[in-house]
Write an enzyme that holds these catalytic residues in place. Structure first.
Site, short mmCIF file in Angstrom:
data_model
loop_
_atom_site.label_atom_id
_atom_site.label_comp_id
_atom_site.label_asym_id
_atom_site.label_seq_id
_atom_site.Cartn_x
_atom_site.Cartn_y
_atom_site.Cartn_z
N LYS A 14 0.83 -1.22 0.00
CA LYS A 14 0.00 0.00 0.00
C LYS A 14 0.87 1.26 0.00
O LYS A 14 0.63 2.19 -0.77
CB LYS A 14 -0.94 0.02 1.22
CG LYS A 14 -1.84 -1.20 1.34
CD LYS A 14 -2.76 -1.13 2.54
CE LYS A 14 -2.08 -1.16 3.89
NZ LYS A 14 -1.42 -2.43 4.24
N ARG A 89 -9.67 0.69 8.81
CA ARG A 89 -9.32 -0.69 9.20
C ARG A 89 -10.42 -1.36 9.99
O ARG A 89 -10.27 -2.54 10.34
CB ARG A 89 -8.04 -0.66 10.06
CG ARG A 89 -6.74 -0.83 9.28
CD ARG A 89 -5.60 -0.55 10.24
NE ARG A 89 -4.46 -1.40 10.05
CZ ARG A 89 -3.35 -1.02 9.42
NH1 ARG A 89 -3.25 0.18 8.89
NH2 ARG A 89 -2.33 -1.84 9.32
N ARG A 128 12.03 -6.40 5.18
CA ARG A 128 12.11 -4.98 5.50
C ARG A 128 12.58 -4.77 6.95
O ARG A 128 13.30 -3.82 7.24
CB ARG A 128 10.75 -4.31 5.30
CG ARG A 128 10.81 -2.81 5.57
CD ARG A 128 9.51 -2.11 5.26
NE ARG A 128 8.44 -2.56 6.14
CZ ARG A 128 7.18 -2.16 6.04
NH1 ARG A 128 6.85 -1.31 5.10
NH2 ARG A 128 6.27 -2.60 6.87
N ARG A 134 11.53 -0.82 12.19
CA ARG A 134 10.16 -1.01 12.69
C ARG A 134 10.10 -2.26 13.54
O ARG A 134 10.31 -3.37 13.06
CB ARG A 134 9.18 -1.12 11.51
CG ARG A 134 8.68 0.22 11.03
CD ARG A 134 7.71 0.11 9.90
NE ARG A 134 6.46 -0.58 10.25
CZ ARG A 134 5.37 -0.55 9.50
NH1 ARG A 134 5.36 0.14 8.37
NH2 ARG A 134 4.29 -1.19 9.86
N ARG A 146 -0.41 -9.35 13.29
CA ARG A 146 -0.93 -8.25 12.44
C ARG A 146 -1.83 -8.83 11.34
O ARG A 146 -2.88 -8.27 11.03
CB ARG A 146 0.22 -7.47 11.80
CG ARG A 146 0.96 -6.59 12.80
CD ARG A 146 2.34 -6.19 12.30
NE ARG A 146 2.34 -5.33 11.13
CZ ARG A 146 3.43 -5.09 10.39
NH1 ARG A 146 4.59 -5.64 10.69
NH2 ARG A 146 3.36 -4.27 9.36
#
Ligand code: AP5
Length: 191
Positions: A14, A89, A128, A134, A146
């Protein structure tokens, strides 16, 4: 006004695609994840509260993210449109977004849902996580949490937008350029 909800599970692409869409269509990119990470970086009380939930892969309360989106919409009265990334969401967030955009007489144009298999999502986020900093990308269990939150609380929004005749699903696998072409085709179809 062109208002696009770019939708999909964590790691679907996204954020990556939003940057390209914003350049091509001159829209304002609103990512609730980025807004929350800015609050964390600025050391605000809201950021501190959000960090605990984000690091655990859980959702931040609806009123917090809806308030952030409301502020951004009000701060950009002359915008040609917005791309909503990672928002809404929950059903509550989707209904609030419809209310906010109705006040502006500028409803959602289309919702584009990016479909990517779970193993690919996990691999992208772990990869990532090696250098993103993160915390929520660094642990496979948190990534799975998640994805679980997405399935239980967020995926249902496909029905919400489908009922409005606005949902378009695209294949999120392939190169960034290939996926971008599918997204621009979907935008042109709806605009
Ligand atoms: P958020 O920041 O929204 O993160 P996310 O949706 O969990 O996942 P990402 O944004 O990282 O995924 P993405 O789909 O944008 O993929 P990306 O382009 O980055 O949310 C983080 C947290 O904030 C939430 O867990 C929650 O706690 C909180 N939060 C945020 N919004 C909220 C809301 N509305 N309500 C409540 N809480 C909220 O790509 C991922 C990786 O894949 C990158 O490394 C990228 O380079 C790579 N990649 C992209 N495209 C491709 C491709 N085609 N092929 C191969 N690799 C690719």
């Amino acid at each position: 006004m062109l208002n696009i909800v770019l939708f999909g599970p964590p790691g679907a692409g996204k954020g990556t695609q939003s940057k390209l869409i914003v350049e091509k269509y001159t829209l304002i990119h609103l990512s609730t994840g980025d807004l929350l990470r800015s609050e964390i970086a600025a050391g605000t009380a809201l950021g501190a509260e959000a960090k605990l939930l984000m690091d655990a892969g859980r959702l931040v309360p609806d009123e917090v993210v809806v308030g952030m989106i409301r502020n951004k919409l009000n701060a950009n009265p002359g915008a040609g449109g917005f791309i909503f990334d990672g928002f809404p969401r929950t059903g509550e967030q989707a209904a609030s977004l419809d209310d906010l955009l109705n006040e502006l007489n500028a409803p959602i144009t289309t919702m584009i849902s990016m479909d990517v298999p779970e193993r690919e999502l996990i691999d992208r986020l772990l990869s990532r996580g090696k250098d993103s900093g993160r915390a929520d990308d660094q642990n496979e269990e948190v990534i799975k949490d998640r994805l679980d939150v997405y399935q239980k609380q967020t995926a249902v929004l496909k029905n919400y937008y489908d009922k409005q005749g606005k949902m378009q699903e695209i294949n999120g696998l392939g190169t960034v350029d290939e996926v971008f072409t599918r997204i621009t085709n979907a935008i042109e179809k709806a605009a």
